[in-house]
Motif scaffolding. Structure first.
Motif, mmCIF file in Angstrom:
data_model
loop_
_atom_site.group_PDB
_atom_site.id
_atom_site.type_symbol
_atom_site.label_atom_id
_atom_site.label_comp_id
_atom_site.label_asym_id
_atom_site.label_seq_id
_atom_site.Cartn_x
_atom_site.Cartn_y
_atom_site.Cartn_z
ATOM 1 N N TYR A 200 0.831 -1.210 0.000
ATOM 2 C CA TYR A 200 0.000 0.000 0.000
ATOM 3 C C TYR A 200 0.865 1.260 0.000
ATOM 4 C CZ TYR A 200 -2.762 3.841 1.804
ATOM 5 O OH TYR A 200 -3.334 5.068 1.969
ATOM 6 N N GLN A 201 1.847 1.308 0.903
ATOM 7 C CA GLN A 201 2.689 2.500 0.992
ATOM 8 C C GLN A 201 3.518 2.686 -0.278
ATOM 9 O OE1 GLN A 201 2.197 4.647 3.120
ATOM 10 N NE2 GLN A 201 1.403 3.664 4.962
ATOM 11 N N ALA A 202 3.995 1.590 -0.845
ATOM 12 C CA ALA A 202 4.772 1.680 -2.080
ATOM 13 C C ALA A 202 3.920 2.248 -3.213
ATOM 14 C CB ALA A 202 5.318 0.301 -2.460
ATOM 15 N N VAL A 203 2.700 1.744 -3.345
ATOM 16 C CA VAL A 203 1.793 2.234 -4.388
ATOM 17 C C VAL A 203 1.441 3.697 -4.141
ATOM 18 C CG1 VAL A 203 -0.538 2.010 -5.350
ATOM 19 C CG2 VAL A 203 0.833 -0.033 -4.921
ATOM 20 N N CYS A 204 1.165 4.036 -2.891
ATOM 21 C CA CYS A 204 0.759 5.401 -2.542
ATOM 22 C C CYS A 204 1.838 6.420 -2.903
ATOM 23 C CB CYS A 204 0.432 5.474 -1.047
ATOM 24 S SG CYS A 204 -0.035 7.128 -0.472
ATOM 25 N N PHE A 205 3.046 6.210 -2.414
ATOM 26 C CA PHE A 205 4.091 7.211 -2.617
ATOM 27 C C PHE A 205 4.677 7.167 -4.026
ATOM 28 C CE2 PHE A 205 3.923 7.209 2.016
ATOM 29 C CZ PHE A 205 3.960 8.570 2.270
ATOM 30 N N ALA A 206 4.767 5.978 -4.618
ATOM 31 C CA ALA A 206 5.290 5.895 -5.986
ATOM 32 C C ALA A 206 4.325 6.548 -6.974
ATOM 33 C CB ALA A 206 5.534 4.436 -6.369
ATOM 34 N N SER A 207 3.037 6.276 -6.822
ATOM 35 C CA SER A 207 2.059 6.881 -7.732
ATOM 36 C C SER A 207 1.946 8.383 -7.487
ATOM 37 C CB SER A 207 0.694 6.205 -7.581
ATOM 38 O OG SER A 207 0.226 6.278 -6.247
ATOM 39 N N PHE A 208 2.152 8.816 -6.241
ATOM 40 C CA PHE A 208 2.146 10.258 -5.959
ATOM 41 C C PHE A 208 3.305 10.944 -6.672
ATOM 42 C CE2 PHE A 208 3.919 13.713 -3.351
ATOM 43 C CZ PHE A 208 2.887 14.634 -3.474
ATOM 44 N N GLN A 209 4.496 10.374 -6.559
ATOM 45 C CA GLN A 209 5.666 10.970 -7.203
ATOM 46 C C GLN A 209 5.506 10.999 -8.723
ATOM 47 O OE1 GLN A 209 8.272 12.439 -6.045
ATOM 48 N NE2 GLN A 209 8.327 11.950 -3.876
ATOM 49 N N THR A 210 5.022 9.902 -9.283
ATOM 50 C CA THR A 210 4.830 9.833 -10.735
ATOM 51 C C THR A 210 3.795 10.858 -11.194
ATOM 52 O OG1 THR A 210 5.374 7.473 -10.742
ATOM 53 C CG2 THR A 210 4.184 8.327 -12.653
ATOM 54 N N SER A 211 2.691 10.941 -10.473
ATOM 55 C CA SER A 211 1.626 11.880 -10.828
ATOM 56 C C SER A 211 2.082 13.325 -10.655
ATOM 57 C CB SER A 211 0.387 11.620 -9.967
ATOM 58 O OG SER A 211 -0.097 10.313 -10.147
ATOM 59 N N LEU A 212 2.862 13.578 -9.615
ATOM 60 C CA LEU A 212 3.330 14.945 -9.375
ATOM 61 C C LEU A 212 4.246 15.411 -10.502
ATOM 62 C CD1 LEU A 212 3.240 17.330 -7.425
ATOM 63 C CD2 LEU A 212 5.261 16.386 -6.287
#
Length: 255
Positions: free
Chosen positions: A41-53
């Motif tokens: 969950y944390q990996a998906v959350c922060f990785a997708s946040f960085q990619t989207s940002l």
């Protein structure tokens, strides 16, 4: 508390009831699904946040991004995590609602998963995804905005980054972000819990109407105390660990 507020009206009575009914083991019911999935969950959350940002801001650093960019990236991140949280929350809730003191072992989780498959097939694991999306999308955007805003103001208050203030600032800002996000989305969490823990085929709208009619608007905030207390601790540690991981990766790049 969220599923049966009439039986568990507050934290004290809930703790007493659990101890009386199932003993200390009762506090472990449903712990395995989120425990096994938290890293993902944390990996998906922060990785997708960085990619989207990077997509929304044109490659700007988190500290340089606008609130709108942080919100958009956080919302996209929240939507991505729905794929993880929907099935794991479903299993957690079903295990917590089981009679007796079981529900904390691997075989209990596998048994519950097999029941979901037998009842509804693979689609059964998506039950409540709409409520999960309503809870996790925009609130994750709010989560990242709150963290960066709080961190910036806290650093201004202590005179800048560095020294012993760094960890304290990140822990505090993360805790505040967790409380704001969870406080804002709590009604959707209650609805999600009712949908996933109730009878099959009952939709989000019907669940909301029944809940408000039978238990009042206040029932949408059931469990606020324990949830917000946990949110401050867990998210404070989460953001501090995230920042530490980023600093460690940056040091590796320099080498």
């Amino acid at each position: 508390m969220q599923n049966s507020p009439s039986i568990y009206p507050n934290s004290t009575k809930t703790i007493s009831a659990i101890l009386k009914e199932t003993g200390l083991r009762g506090f472990m019911k449903g712990v395995l699904p989120p425990l096994l999935s938290i890293s993902l969950y944390q990996a998906v959350c922060f990785a997708s946040f960085q990619t989207s940002l990077r997509l929304f801001s044109g490659g700007a650093r988190e500290e340089e991004a606008t609130n709108a960019q942080l919100f958009a990236a956080g919302t996209a991140s929240g939507f991505a995590t729905v794929l993880v949280t929907t099935p794991t929350d479903l299993l957690k809730i079903r295990l917590q609602l089981r009679e007796g003191s079981g529900g904390g072992k691997l075989r209990d989780m596998l048994h519950e998963a097999s029941r979901v498959l037998a009842e509804s097939g693979p689609r059964g694991f998506a039950r409540g995804w709409e409520a999960t999306a309503l809870r996790d999308t925009w609130s994750t955007g709010l989560y990242f905005i709150t963290y960066h805003t709080a961190k910036r103001h806290l650093y201004e208050a202590v005179g800048g980054e560095g020294g012993g203030s760094q960890a304290a600032v990140e822990l505090t800002a993360g805790g505040l972000a967790g409380c704001v996000a969870w406080g804002a989305c709590l009604p959707f969490d209650v609805l999600k819990t009712r949908v996933q823990g109730g009878a099959g085929g009952v939709g989000l709208g019907e669940t909301l109407r029944t809940l408000v009619k039978e238990e009042g608007v206040g029932s949408l905030f059931s469990g606020a105390g324990p949830i917000l207390s946990r949110a401050f601790l867990v998210n404070g540690i989460t953001f501090w660990a995230y920042e530490e991981a980023c600093r460690w990766i940056d040091r590796l790049r320099v080498r």
